[in-house]
Design a protein around this motif. Structure first.
Motif, PDB file in Angstrom:
ATOM      1  N   GLY A  32       6.253  11.079  59.080  1.00 21.32           N
ATOM      2  CA  GLY A  32       6.155  12.448  59.519  1.00 21.32           C
ATOM      3  C   GLY A  32       7.390  13.079  60.108  1.00 21.32           C
ATOM      4  N   VAL A  33       8.483  13.018  59.011  1.00 23.25           N
ATOM      5  CA  VAL A  33       9.841  13.582  59.302  1.00 23.25           C
ATOM      6  C   VAL A  33       9.660  14.803  59.127  1.00 23.25           C
ATOM      7  N   THR A  34      10.236  15.825  60.117  1.00 23.07           N
ATOM      8  CA  THR A  34      10.094  17.090  60.043  1.00 23.07           C
ATOM      9  C   THR A  34      11.650  17.777  60.001  1.00 23.07           C
ATOM     10  N   VAL A  35      11.516  18.903  59.319  1.00 22.74           N
ATOM     11  CA  VAL A  35      12.893  19.505  59.087  1.00 22.74           C
ATOM     12  C   VAL A  35      13.253  20.378  60.212  1.00 22.74           C
ATOM     13  N   ASP A  36      14.610  20.228  60.667  1.00 22.69           N
ATOM     14  CA  ASP A  36      15.341  21.159  61.585  1.00 22.69           C
ATOM     15  C   ASP A  36      15.838  22.452  60.721  1.00 22.69           C
ATOM     16  N   ARG A  37      15.217  23.397  60.997  1.00 20.14           N
ATOM     17  CA  ARG A  37      15.610  24.810  60.105  1.00 20.14           C
ATOM     18  C   ARG A  37      17.163  24.982  60.462  1.00 20.14           C
ATOM     19  N   ALA A  38      17.859  24.708  61.634  1.00 16.91           N
ATOM     20  CA  ALA A  38      18.922  25.114  61.863  1.00 16.91           C
ATOM     21  C   ALA A  38      19.793  24.117  60.912  1.00 16.91           C
TER      22      ALA A  38
END
Length: 266
Positions: free
Chosen positions: A28-34
């Motif tokens: 469940g790794v999510t992407v940090d948009r910044a």
């Protein structure tokens, strides 16, 4: 992890002669948009909601480094040379998708200059593998460390672009990738490993080349690169691309190759 890697250089640190069967995972790794936007800026990609093909490599790097820093890994991670990388993109990956990451080592084998192995990383969405990365590392050893005689290098192809690379290329990529190897960020660290100046990360070079091809690549493809001579920082390099999707990065003045690559549609 860096402390553990340094301990691995201590003489008498016993290591096995085989690869561990360990598989490291993160769910469940999510992407940090910044962070994604900063990565895009450093590597030259456009800002968009689709991940650059090289971006999951950054997400998987902590797992890969942890694997290679383990006591049961056959070589100390410090000193391994990243000589090649292959990425298979099975479909575009949206920045909003949660990724399940997996990393393991494979195929320990002989090489004229020592031994090689692969670190294999995958990214899956809902059980479907959407991305696969194979990084090949060389462990130089005394029995094969002598230089082989090679034919005169071919004339480099005409340059499609020239890039002036400043010293911040190493430190900026270290910040967004998590790879703080001192050969990329410190003049002293680079000299300890035989380089006159810090060198660019190989995966930065690959990402920068693919950024130059952005918008022209298929939705699913395999991109392979071989890392040749290191890119000293600062320097000026020339990028060349052919219509059949081969590309090179070479010294703007010397013509010596830094990277060769190819793209194959899935």
């Amino acid at each position: 992890m860096y402390a553990r890697a340094a301990i691995g250089l201590v003489p008498g640190f016993n290591r096995p002669g085989w690869l561990p069967d360990t598989v490291l995972e993160r769910q469940g790794v999510t992407v940090d948009r910044a962070h994604l936007a900063e990565y895009d800026r450093v590597c030259g990609f456009r800002l968009c909601d689709t991940l650059p093909v090289t971006y999951p490599h950054v997400l998987a790097f902590p797992l890969a480094f942890r694997l290679m820093s383990r006591r049961d890994f056959p070589f100390p991670v410090v000193g391994l040379v990243h000589v090649a990388n292959r990425i298979e993109l099975h479909r575009p990956i949206d920045a909003g998708e949660a990724l399940d990451l997996s990393v393991h080592a494979a195929d320990l084998r002989e090489h004229p200059r020592g031994r090689q192995l692969d670190v294999v990383a995958t990214a899956s969405v809902d059980g479907e593998v959407v991305w696969r990365d194979v990084s090949t590392y060389l462990r130089r050893e005394g029995k094969g460390s002598g230089r082989r005689r090679e034919s005169e290098p071919a004339e480099p192809p005409p340059a499609s672009a020239r890039w002036r690379l400043g010293p911040r290329v190493g430190t900026d990529y270290a910040r967004v990738s998590g790879d703080h190897n001192p050969i990329h960020t410190s003049r002293l660290g680079a000299r300890l490993f035989g380089f006159a100046r810090p060198i660019a990360h190989g995966m930065w070079s690959k990402a920068r080349c693919l950024a130059a091809l952005e918008g022209r690549l298929p939705e699913a493809y395999t991109v392979e690169v071989a890392f040749k001579l290191p890119v000293l920082l600062p320097s000026t390099v020339a990028f060349s691309a052919a219509p059949e999707w081969t590309f090179t990065l070479h010294g703007a003045k010397s013509g010596k190759p830094h990277l060769t690559g190819s793209v194959t549609a899935a």
